[in-house]
Write a protein that holds these residues in place. Structure first.
Motif, PDB file in Angstrom:
ATOM      1  N   VAL A 118     -30.372   1.317  12.509  1.00 22.66           N
ATOM      2  CA  VAL A 118     -31.388   1.621  11.494  1.00 22.66           C
ATOM      3  C   VAL A 118     -30.913   2.747  10.576  1.00 22.66           C
ATOM      4  CG1 VAL A 118     -33.713   2.555  11.172  1.00 22.66           C
ATOM      5  CG2 VAL A 118     -33.309   0.752  12.839  1.00 22.66           C
ATOM      6  N   GLU A 119     -30.262   3.756  11.132  1.00 21.73           N
ATOM      7  CA  GLU A 119     -29.759   4.842  10.293  1.00 21.73           C
ATOM      8  C   GLU A 119     -28.701   4.336   9.314  1.00 21.73           C
ATOM      9  OE1 GLU A 119     -28.404   7.948  12.817  1.00 21.73           O
ATOM     10  OE2 GLU A 119     -30.415   8.721  13.242  1.00 21.73           O
ATOM     11  N   ALA A 120     -27.836   3.434   9.762  1.00 19.24           N
ATOM     12  CA  ALA A 120     -26.839   2.862   8.852  1.00 19.24           C
ATOM     13  C   ALA A 120     -27.515   2.049   7.744  1.00 19.24           C
ATOM     14  CB  ALA A 120     -25.857   1.994   9.636  1.00 19.24           C
ATOM     15  N   ALA A 121     -28.557   1.287   8.103  1.00 11.92           N
ATOM     16  CA  ALA A 121     -29.280   0.512   7.098  1.00 11.92           C
ATOM     17  C   ALA A 121     -29.981   1.428   6.091  1.00 11.92           C
ATOM     18  CB  ALA A 121     -30.295  -0.409   7.772  1.00 11.92           C
ATOM     19  N   LEU A 122     -30.562   2.520   6.566  1.00 14.65           N
ATOM     20  CA  LEU A 122     -31.208   3.469   5.655  1.00 14.65           C
ATOM     21  C   LEU A 122     -30.191   4.103   4.716  1.00 14.65           C
ATOM     22  CD1 LEU A 122     -33.721   5.263   8.065  1.00 14.65           C
ATOM     23  CD2 LEU A 122     -34.224   3.493   6.370  1.00 14.65           C
ATOM     24  N   ALA A 123     -28.999   4.386   5.208  1.00 16.56           N
ATOM     25  CA  ALA A 123     -27.954   4.949   4.343  1.00 16.56           C
ATOM     26  C   ALA A 123     -27.562   3.956   3.248  1.00 16.56           C
ATOM     27  CB  ALA A 123     -26.737   5.340   5.180  1.00 16.56           C
ATOM     28  N   ASP A 124     -27.463   2.664   3.592  1.00 19.03           N
ATOM     29  CA  ASP A 124     -27.146   1.648   2.587  1.00 19.03           C
ATOM     30  C   ASP A 124     -28.260   1.539   1.544  1.00 19.03           C
ATOM     31  OD1 ASP A 124     -24.761   1.074   3.823  1.00 19.03           O
ATOM     32  OD2 ASP A 124     -25.584  -0.570   5.022  1.00 19.03           O
ATOM     33  N   ILE A 125     -29.500   1.636   1.990  1.00 13.93           N
ATOM     34  CA  ILE A 125     -30.620   1.543   1.048  1.00 13.93           C
ATOM     35  C   ILE A 125     -30.642   2.751   0.122  1.00 13.93           C
ATOM     36  CG2 ILE A 125     -33.144   1.513   0.882  1.00 13.93           C
ATOM     37  CD1 ILE A 125     -33.152  -0.066   3.499  1.00 13.93           C
ATOM     38  N   LEU A 126     -30.357   3.932   0.650  1.00 19.81           N
ATOM     39  CA  LEU A 126     -30.280   5.124  -0.206  1.00 19.81           C
ATOM     40  C   LEU A 126     -29.181   4.994  -1.256  1.00 19.81           C
ATOM     41  CD1 LEU A 126     -30.748   7.959   2.450  1.00 19.81           C
ATOM     42  CD2 LEU A 126     -32.380   7.268   0.690  1.00 19.81           C
ATOM     43  N   LEU A 127     -28.143   4.227  -0.955  1.00 19.45           N
ATOM     44  CA  LEU A 127     -27.034   4.055  -1.892  1.00 19.45           C
ATOM     45  C   LEU A 127     -27.306   2.977  -2.930  1.00 19.45           C
ATOM     46  CD1 LEU A 127     -24.091   4.727  -2.692  1.00 19.45           C
ATOM     47  CD2 LEU A 127     -23.369   2.975  -1.046  1.00 19.45           C
ATOM     48  N   ARG A 135     -37.214   5.958  -1.974  1.00 22.88           N
ATOM     49  CA  ARG A 135     -38.305   6.833  -1.525  1.00 22.88           C
ATOM     50  C   ARG A 135     -38.748   6.478  -0.102  1.00 22.88           C
ATOM     51  NH1 ARG A 135     -40.536   9.969  -5.470  1.00 22.88           N
ATOM     52  NH2 ARG A 135     -39.971   9.456  -7.633  1.00 22.88           N
ATOM     53  N   LEU A 136     -38.887   5.187   0.172  1.00 20.89           N
ATOM     54  CA  LEU A 136     -39.306   4.778   1.510  1.00 20.89           C
ATOM     55  C   LEU A 136     -38.221   5.082   2.551  1.00 20.89           C
ATOM     56  CD1 LEU A 136     -40.968   1.347   0.631  1.00 20.89           C
ATOM     57  CD2 LEU A 136     -42.121   3.487   1.200  1.00 20.89           C
ATOM     58  N   ALA A 137     -36.966   4.864   2.182  1.00 22.39           N
ATOM     59  CA  ALA A 137     -35.879   5.156   3.118  1.00 22.39           C
ATOM     60  C   ALA A 137     -35.758   6.655   3.372  1.00 22.39           C
ATOM     61  CB  ALA A 137     -34.562   4.604   2.572  1.00 22.39           C
ATOM     62  N   GLU A 138     -35.972   7.452   2.333  1.00 24.64           N
ATOM     63  CA  GLU A 138     -35.912   8.909   2.511  1.00 24.64           C
ATOM     64  C   GLU A 138     -37.019   9.394   3.436  1.00 24.64           C
ATOM     65  OE1 GLU A 138     -37.280  12.986   1.544  1.00 24.64           O
ATOM     66  OE2 GLU A 138     -38.266  11.093   0.999  1.00 24.64           O
ATOM     67  N   LEU A 149     -41.589   8.638  15.931  1.00 23.35           N
ATOM     68  CA  LEU A 149     -41.429   7.194  15.907  1.00 23.35           C
ATOM     69  C   LEU A 149     -41.674   6.680  14.494  1.00 23.35           C
ATOM     70  CD1 LEU A 149     -43.239   6.153  19.204  1.00 23.35           C
ATOM     71  CD2 LEU A 149     -40.796   6.444  18.825  1.00 23.35           C
ATOM     72  N   VAL A 150     -40.822   5.785  14.027  1.00 19.60           N
ATOM     73  CA  VAL A 150     -40.862   5.336  12.637  1.00 19.60           C
ATOM     74  C   VAL A 150     -41.142   3.837  12.605  1.00 19.60           C
ATOM     75  CG1 VAL A 150     -39.554   5.108  10.489  1.00 19.60           C
ATOM     76  CG2 VAL A 150     -39.259   7.125  11.930  1.00 19.60           C
ATOM     77  N   HIS A 151     -42.081   3.440  11.766  1.00 15.44           N
ATOM     78  CA  HIS A 151     -42.343   2.035  11.472  1.00 15.44           C
ATOM     79  C   HIS A 151     -41.631   1.675  10.171  1.00 15.44           C
ATOM     80  CE1 HIS A 151     -45.408   1.123  14.548  1.00 15.44           C
ATOM     81  NE2 HIS A 151     -45.763   2.396  14.408  1.00 15.44           N
ATOM     82  N   THR A 152     -40.950   0.532  10.150  1.00 11.31           N
ATOM     83  CA  THR A 152     -40.186   0.102   8.971  1.00 11.31           C
ATOM     84  C   THR A 152     -40.885  -1.019   8.207  1.00 11.31           C
ATOM     85  OG1 THR A 152     -38.932  -1.462  10.325  1.00 11.31           O
ATOM     86  CG2 THR A 152     -38.019   0.755  10.066  1.00 11.31           C
ATOM     87  N   GLN A 153     -42.147  -1.315   8.533  1.00  6.63           N
ATOM     88  CA  GLN A 153     -42.830  -2.456   7.933  1.00  6.63           C
ATOM     89  C   GLN A 153     -42.939  -2.331   6.415  1.00  6.63           C
ATOM     90  OE1 GLN A 153     -43.751  -5.290   8.925  1.00  6.63           O
ATOM     91  NE2 GLN A 153     -45.204  -5.964   7.368  1.00  6.63           N
ATOM     92  N   GLU A 154     -43.322  -1.162   5.924  1.00  8.51           N
ATOM     93  CA  GLU A 154     -43.499  -0.997   4.474  1.00  8.51           C
ATOM     94  C   GLU A 154     -42.184  -1.181   3.732  1.00  8.51           C
ATOM     95  OE1 GLU A 154     -45.568   2.244   1.394  1.00  8.51           O
ATOM     96  OE2 GLU A 154     -45.370   2.681   3.552  1.00  8.51           O
TER      97      GLU A 154
END
Length: 230
Positions: A118-127, A135-138, A149-154
């Motif tokens: 998930v952290e790798a996916a968030l880094a790709d989205i930030l890029l 904004r959602l990834a940040e 605990l983090v929900h990724t639904q949004e």
């Protein structure tokens, strides 16, 4: 047209050569412009394809599950020492039982692997994500750092809408009741492959040791055999 002169063969040839030169220059300029525009379009298409490929992979990572625990667990906040061994009152250590209940397991490697993906996916989205995605990834990254605990639904819904629009697909029908999505659960295949690789390395090392030991024993026996023959 005023400079066109057909009064003699020389003038006709000069006129035709001039027209051919002007036409050739115009065609060359047009080809250069078309080639430049084509290269720009190809570069833009490659960027769009790479962006979509990355965002689709991030969507699968963040929303690949519909059942089970749909939250991202920041395992770096849950590291605990290994649980103690429960020894019976009669002191029989052979009957000792290791408590592996979720409360005493001290964190799961599966949760850690989900968190890493998930952290790798968030880094790709930030890029490569849009402003809304970033904004959602940040916000999700900050929640992970805080140990929540983090929900990724949004974020998953936003990625799904953007990807379908980029691929010229119809939007998801409004009447559908799609279940909540969460991070994909990693398969244990990679971990098994790593274990098999380690076992294979141990076997190869053992074979080399036996070969070296056998060779050494034979060389030590050579002087005695030579003296016996003499």
């Amino acid at each position: 047209m005023r400079n066109i002169d057909f009064s003699s063969w020389q003038n006709v040839i000069v006129t035709l050569l001039g027209l051919a030169l002007v036409t050739l220059i115009g065609v060359g300029i047009r080809l250069v412009v078309m080639s430049t525009l084509q290269q720009r379009r190809e570069r833009a298409n490659r960027q769009i394809n790479e962006r979509l490929r990355t965002l689709i992979a991030a969507y699968r990572t963040l929303g690949g599950s519909f059942t089970g625990d749909l939250t991202v667990n920041p395992a770096h906040r849950l590291r605990q020492p290994p649980p103690p061994v429960q020894v019976p009152a009669d002191g029989d250590k052979a009957a000792a039982v290791l408590d592996l209940t979720p409360e005493n397991a001290g964190g799961s490697d599966r949760a850690r692997r989900i968190r890493d993906a998930v952290e790798a996916a968030l880094a790709d989205i930030l890029l490569l994500g849009t402003e809304e995605h970033v904004r959602l990834a940040e916000r999700a990254a900050r929640e992970l750092v805080a140990g929540h605990l983090v929900h990724t639904q949004e974020l998953v819904v936003s990625l799904r809408a953007f990807i379908r629009e980029a691929l010229d697909l119809d939007p998801v029908p409004a009447g559908l009741d799609i279940p909540m999505q969460g991070p994909a659960r990693p398969s244990p295949g990679a971990k098994k492959d790593d274990r098999q690789g380690d076992k294979g390395g141990d076997r190869n090392g053992g074979g080399m040791g036996m070969g070296m030991g056998g060779g050494g024993g034979f060389s030590v026996g050579d002087p005695d055999e030579h003296e016996h023959r003499v």
